[in-house]
Write a protein that holds these residues in place. Sequence first.
Motif: not given
Length: 295
Positions: A3-17
């Motif tokens: 759930s921590e990763q899910l929330n981070l992916m939904h609302s965190g700043k940044g991009f996917i390498a």
Amino acid sequence: MNSEQLNLMHSGKGFIAALDQSGGSTPKALLQYGIQENQYSNDEEMYTLVHEMRTRIIKSPAFDRQYILGAILFENTMDRKIDGQWTADFLWEKKHIIPFLKVDKGLAELADGVQLMKPISGLDELLDRAVERSIFGTKMRSVIKEANPKGIVEVVKQQFEIGKQIFNKGLIPIIEPEVDIYSADKEKSEQILKEEIQKQLHLLDKDVKVMLKLSIPTVSNFYQDLISDPHVVRVVALSGGYSREEANLKLSQNHGLIASFSRALSEGLSADQSDEDFNNELQETIKGIYQASIT
């Protein structure tokens, strides 16, 4: 599902390498990095060299959670280690970067203006191993060459069918129906594609979550309604053959769309650079992609 990763992916700043070059594209990735084909004699040597390249990128101080939300890995990379840890564990535990896995087996021949995915043999077993290896989500790619409604319907249908199988394993699927940036009717393809994606999203059970990886649209902010859909964790963009500078410029004109660049990420890096030069080059690249992703 974390759930921590899910929330981070939904609302965190940044991009996917995107570090997921597979068997067919690995020689090109190594060549861009300055390693010629005559420097390895078989697949094992090739994969060892590309893992060394990816390890150098991942361990670089420039490859930092301040800018990067996630990283997409190739299966061979998932099954290798960095400093004694499985790659996905190293990413999350040492870098707090969310690990994804490329699961498709390449593209079928062109038909009805599109290239569907080849059958993914052993997918259940691969997904089970991905869960064991601490993978958060998966990625799979199809390609749309022409604005052919029949072909685009089949691409989206195939992507969502497999996506539901992936979600049922506790992973978040990245659905990637790439529209060829050189297509003569790219904008029309994007219109059809968005309509078909919206139809499939509407059919999902309430709790199902997916991500979308799409070509940067011809019309800026064209995917805003997909970004806000409750089924969609995040919409990310591929560079698709654009130079990094052009991809960043186009991405910055699309609010809420973040990068998931591969070739554009490693552009300018080479095996013979000193660590200082390598890290500086990567830092400038990452900062530029990050800025385009948060605009």
